[in-house]
Design an enzyme around this catalytic site. Structure first.
Site, PDB file in Angstrom:
ATOM      1  N   GLU A 134       0.783  -1.236   0.000  1.00 21.72           N
ATOM      2  CA  GLU A 134       0.000   0.000   0.000  1.00 21.72           C
ATOM      3  C   GLU A 134       0.816   1.289   0.000  1.00 21.72           C
ATOM      4  OE1 GLU A 134      -2.663  -3.253   1.534  1.00 21.72           O
ATOM      5  OE2 GLU A 134      -0.592  -2.639   1.862  1.00 21.72           O
ATOM      6  N   ASP A 142      -3.301  -2.036   5.742  1.00 25.75           N
ATOM      7  CA  ASP A 142      -4.471  -2.058   6.620  1.00 25.75           C
ATOM      8  C   ASP A 142      -4.967  -3.484   6.780  1.00 25.75           C
ATOM      9  OD1 ASP A 142      -5.416  -2.205   3.981  1.00 25.75           O
ATOM     10  OD2 ASP A 142      -7.294  -1.182   4.464  1.00 25.75           O
TER      11      ASP A 142
END
Length: 350
Positions: A134, A142
């Protein structure tokens, strides 16, 4: 419109099959709801002894969340609903009352890690590529990654979270993201064996079926550079990590430093904060809670939309990060991104 999740009972096995192969089974909000509903069904069925999650097609289990829907949404309302439901699903998989088996074949990234790496029985194959990439799209690891990665040996999780590199079968097991390697060709036989188990076989029976078909994935490449990783990623500031990598002098350190310098600077700083917070978090839910609010901040005023644009929409691979340099990241802004932004995901939990 048909569902992008196939739900079926095969013997005593409840099967959940992600069915968006052309999109690498990327999770939509509707798919999150369908998986949750399938868990409701299997939890209530006394004839179901275990649940198996897999992806259709040969390219991967799941490449992550549906980034196009997030990019097209206005504000953060849709993302808040999507992520709240997704993170609750991740936590539910971790605590599910029956054995959950996740087949992390092929590409398993982002949201795909969330629905698989929290399962009790996590299988990789020789084709697995497990990653939390990410920071390369202006976001953060996450779906509970900031709970999982800090529990990897030494600073391996810090490296994986910041650099976003993919782990093959041996590395995924070494990092604690998977449990066993079963060759892709043996997966159908494993599914048949699981379906034939008595409904009360429990974790012991499921584990024995997996162990009977598991193979040694060989040495983990990350174990060979662990000393460099542990030394260079032990710092709590990204600039200190970069300095240590530069001073190390090895080819691996040089490549890693180049990789980090291409990531979104603000994402790197925030991710390191969350990884360190995850080390002392009291529960998976606590880490998910922190990620949820930070994710909303990043969508609202960070680089996430720009990262999606560069990687998925325009595909020019030339993101314009703001700020563009690590030295320009405002610590006060990062501190604000660590504060609550919306209603809690897990009321009453800490």
């Amino acid at each position: 419109m048909g569902s992008d999740v196939i739900v079926e009972a095969v013997g005593s096995l409840g099967r959940i099959r992600l069915d968006r192969p052309k999109a690498l089974n990327a999770l939509t909000h509707a798919m999150v709801g369908d998986i949750d509903a399938a868990l409701d069904r299997f939890a209530a069925d006394p004839g179901i002894g275990a649940v198996l999650l897999s992806g259709e097609g040969e390219r991967g289990l799941c490449a992550g969340g549906d980034l196009r829907s997030l990019y097209a949404s206005e504000g953060t309302g849709f993302a808040e609903t999507f992520w709240r439901d997704e993170y609750r699903l991740d936590a539910r998989i971790a605590q599910f009352e029956k054995p959950v088996v996740a087949v992390m074949d092929g590409i398993t990234m982002g949201g795909g890690v969330g629905i698989s790496a929290h399962a009790r029985h996590r299988i990789v194959t020789e084709h697995s590529q497990v990653a939390t990439p990410e920071t390369g799209i202006g976001f953060l690891p996450d779906v509970g990654a900031t709970w999982l990665l800090p529990r990897a040996p030494g600073e391996i999780g810090t490296y994986l979270g910041l650099a976003g590199e993919a782990a093959g079968a041996a590395d995924a097991i070494f990092a604690g993201l998977a449990d066993a390697m079963v060759p892709r060709a043996a997966v159908p036989d494993l599914i048949g064996a699981l379906a034939a188990l008595p409904a009360d076989a429990g974790h012991e029976g499921v584990g024995a079926a997996i162990e009977a078909r598991a193979q040694d994935p060989g040495p983990a490449p990350l174990s060979e550079v662990r000393d460099v990783i542990d030394r260079c990623f032990a710092y709590d500031m990204v600039d200190e990590i970069l300095t240590a990598l530069e001073a190390d002098g090895s080819d691996f350190a040089a490549r890693t430093r180049t990789t980090l310098l291409a990531k979104a600077p603000a994402s790197l700083v925030l991710t390191l904060c969350l990884l360190r917070r995850g080390r002392t978090a009291p529960s998976l839910e606590a880490s998910l809670e922190s990620e949820f609010h930070a994710a909303l901040w990043m969508l609202a005023e960070g680089d996430f939309r720009e990262g999606i644009r560069a990687a998925v929409i325009d595909k020019d691979r030339r993101p314009r990060w703001r700020p563009a340099a690590l030295a320009e990241v405002d610590p006060a802004r990062i501190a604000r991104w660590l504060e609550p932004r919306a209603e809690t995901v897990f009321p009453g939990r800490r």
